[in-house]
Scaffold this motif. Structure first.
Motif, short mmCIF file in Angstrom:
data_model
loop_
_atom_site.label_atom_id
_atom_site.label_comp_id
_atom_site.label_asym_id
_atom_site.label_seq_id
_atom_site.Cartn_x
_atom_site.Cartn_y
_atom_site.Cartn_z
N ILE A 282 4.29 -4.16 3.24
CA ILE A 282 4.41 -4.23 4.69
C ILE A 282 4.13 -5.65 5.15
CG2 ILE A 282 3.45 -3.41 6.89
CD1 ILE A 282 5.08 -1.30 5.31
N GLU A 283 5.02 -6.18 5.97
CA GLU A 283 4.83 -7.51 6.55
C GLU A 283 4.77 -7.34 8.07
OE1 GLU A 283 7.70 -11.27 6.80
OE2 GLU A 283 7.06 -10.81 4.74
N MET A 284 3.58 -7.53 8.61
CA MET A 284 3.38 -7.33 10.04
C MET A 284 4.04 -8.44 10.84
SD MET A 284 1.73 -4.52 10.15
CE MET A 284 0.77 -4.28 11.62
N PRO A 285 4.55 -8.12 12.03
CA PRO A 285 5.14 -9.14 12.89
C PRO A 285 4.05 -9.97 13.56
CG PRO A 285 5.13 -7.05 14.03
CD PRO A 285 4.61 -6.78 12.63
N PRO A 286 4.43 -11.08 14.17
CA PRO A 286 3.43 -11.88 14.89
C PRO A 286 2.86 -11.09 16.07
CG PRO A 286 5.56 -13.02 14.80
CD PRO A 286 5.75 -11.68 14.21
N GLN A 287 1.66 -11.46 16.48
CA GLN A 287 1.03 -10.86 17.66
C GLN A 287 1.76 -11.35 18.91
OE1 GLN A 287 -1.43 -8.67 17.84
NE2 GLN A 287 -2.48 -8.78 15.89
N PRO A 288 1.77 -10.67 20.00
CA PRO A 288 1.17 -9.34 20.17
C PRO A 288 2.08 -8.27 19.55
CG PRO A 288 2.25 -10.00 22.20
CD PRO A 288 2.39 -11.16 21.24
N HIS A 289 1.45 -7.26 18.95
CA HIS A 289 2.19 -6.16 18.35
C HIS A 289 2.70 -5.23 19.44
CE1 HIS A 289 0.01 -6.71 14.27
NE2 HIS A 289 0.99 -7.56 14.44
N ASN B 272 0.80 -1.21 0.00
CA ASN B 272 0.00 0.00 0.00
C ASN B 272 0.84 1.26 0.00
OD1 ASN B 272 0.93 -0.56 2.55
ND2 ASN B 272 -0.91 0.11 3.61
N GLY B 273 2.05 1.19 -0.47
CA GLY B 273 2.85 2.40 -0.46
C GLY B 273 3.91 2.39 -1.53
N ARG B 274 4.57 3.53 -1.61
CA ARG B 274 5.69 3.64 -2.55
C ARG B 274 6.69 4.66 -2.01
NH1 ARG B 274 5.49 8.30 -5.48
NH2 ARG B 274 3.49 9.35 -5.50
N VAL B 275 7.89 4.58 -2.55
CA VAL B 275 8.96 5.51 -2.20
C VAL B 275 8.77 6.79 -3.00
CG1 VAL B 275 11.45 5.90 -2.26
CG2 VAL B 275 10.55 3.62 -1.67
N VAL B 276 8.79 7.92 -2.32
CA VAL B 276 8.66 9.23 -2.96
C VAL B 276 10.04 9.81 -3.27
CG1 VAL B 276 7.88 11.63 -2.63
CG2 VAL B 276 6.45 9.72 -1.87
N SER B 277 10.96 9.68 -2.30
CA SER B 277 12.27 10.29 -2.41
C SER B 277 13.26 9.52 -1.56
CB SER B 277 12.20 11.75 -1.94
OG SER B 277 13.46 12.39 -2.00
N VAL B 278 14.54 9.59 -1.92
CA VAL B 278 15.60 9.00 -1.10
C VAL B 278 16.69 10.05 -0.90
CG1 VAL B 278 15.14 6.61 -1.73
CG2 VAL B 278 16.74 7.95 -3.11
N ALA C 260 14.85 -5.09 2.71
CA ALA C 260 14.01 -5.38 3.87
C ALA C 260 14.51 -4.56 5.05
CB ALA C 260 14.04 -6.87 4.20
N LEU C 261 13.63 -3.69 5.57
CA LEU C 261 13.95 -2.88 6.74
C LEU C 261 13.07 -3.33 7.89
CD1 LEU C 261 13.90 0.65 5.02
CD2 LEU C 261 15.86 -0.89 5.32
N GLU C 262 13.64 -3.46 9.06
CA GLU C 262 12.87 -3.82 10.25
C GLU C 262 12.68 -2.59 11.12
OE1 GLU C 262 13.22 -6.40 14.34
OE2 GLU C 262 14.25 -7.18 12.56
N VAL C 263 11.44 -2.25 11.42
CA VAL C 263 11.12 -1.07 12.21
C VAL C 263 11.59 -1.28 13.65
CG1 VAL C 263 9.26 0.40 13.08
CG2 VAL C 263 9.14 -0.52 10.74
N THR C 264 12.37 -0.31 14.16
CA THR C 264 12.90 -0.40 15.52
C THR C 264 12.22 0.57 16.48
OG1 THR C 264 14.68 1.15 14.95
CG2 THR C 264 15.16 -1.23 14.80
N THR D 142 7.98 -4.66 12.48
CA THR D 142 7.35 -4.72 11.15
C THR D 142 8.46 -4.74 10.10
OG1 THR D 142 5.39 -3.51 11.88
CG2 THR D 142 5.88 -3.46 9.52
N LEU D 143 8.27 -5.52 9.05
CA LEU D 143 9.21 -5.50 7.93
C LEU D 143 8.65 -4.59 6.84
CD1 LEU D 143 10.44 -9.18 7.55
CD2 LEU D 143 11.68 -7.22 8.47
N ILE D 144 9.48 -3.68 6.39
CA ILE D 144 9.16 -2.81 5.26
C ILE D 144 9.96 -3.34 4.08
CG2 ILE D 144 9.26 -0.46 4.35
CD1 ILE D 144 9.08 0.54 7.25
#
Length: 181
Positions: A168-175, A3-9, A111-115, A102-104
């Motif tokens: 977006i790949e959501m992590p296992p519950q509980p979030h 559901n997204g895209r890169v706008v700028s880097v 693959a980026l993992e949200v910290t 979450t994996l982006i």
């Protein structure tokens, strides 16, 4: 979920507040954006290095959703990609609502993992007076809401370009909610 895209880097080899928009960035697993001041296994953020330079670098790649710029424009601020020091500007994803781990997934390889959340600091106020208050808010229980982007580590390297699709790949519950890093 797509559901997204890169706008700028953006990237900058020096510790400056804003970064330079570039046609593409290369990210390396476990390190971050090649050539960026925050690249590395250990923490590179100056205030965190001063506390303990042996901390792991949980701030390898900084992402901001472009929708924040639209919100700030309504408050009278002209802010665009790379101005707030982010490496990747996205659209179509409400980044601050993603849970930790979450994996982006960007393009075919990255693959980026949200910290956690970026903690807006006085540098934002020095960049534009009043902007610090504009990127902070209060929730229904008076909790502080930080809107200056999210931080991530690189799990899979590759090249990121404007226009790349984001999954977006959501992590296992509980979030786990995002906290400042």
């Amino acid at each position: 979920m797509s559901n997204g895209r890169v706008v700028s880097v953006a990237c900058d080899g020096a510790h400056r507040f804003s970064k330079r928009a570039v046609p593409a960035i290369e990210v390396a697993a476990g390190l971050g954006v090649k050539g960026d001041a925050h690249e590395g296994v250990m923490v590179k953020h100056r205030s965190r290095v001063a506390v303990d330079p042996r901390q792991p670098n949980l701030r390898q790649v900084h992402l901001i959703h472009a929708e924040l710029f639209e919100e700030l424009a309504l408050k009278g601020f002209s802010v665009g990609p790379a101005d707030l020091g982010e490496n990747i500007t996205t659209c179509g994803i409400d980044l601050p609502t993603l849970p930790r781990h979450t994996l982006i997934l960007i393009g075919h390889d990255v693959a980026l993992e949200v910290t956690g959340l970026r903690n807006p600091c006085a540098q934002i106020e020095r960049f534009k007076s009043g902007l610090l208050a504009a990127v902070l808010d209060r929730g229904p229980n008076n909790e502080l809401i930080r809107k200056a982007g999210i931080m991530s580590i690189v799990k899979g390297g590759g090249v990121v370009r404007p226009g790349d699709q984001i999954h977006i790949e959501m992590p296992p519950q509980p979030h786990l909610p995002l906290e400042r890093v």
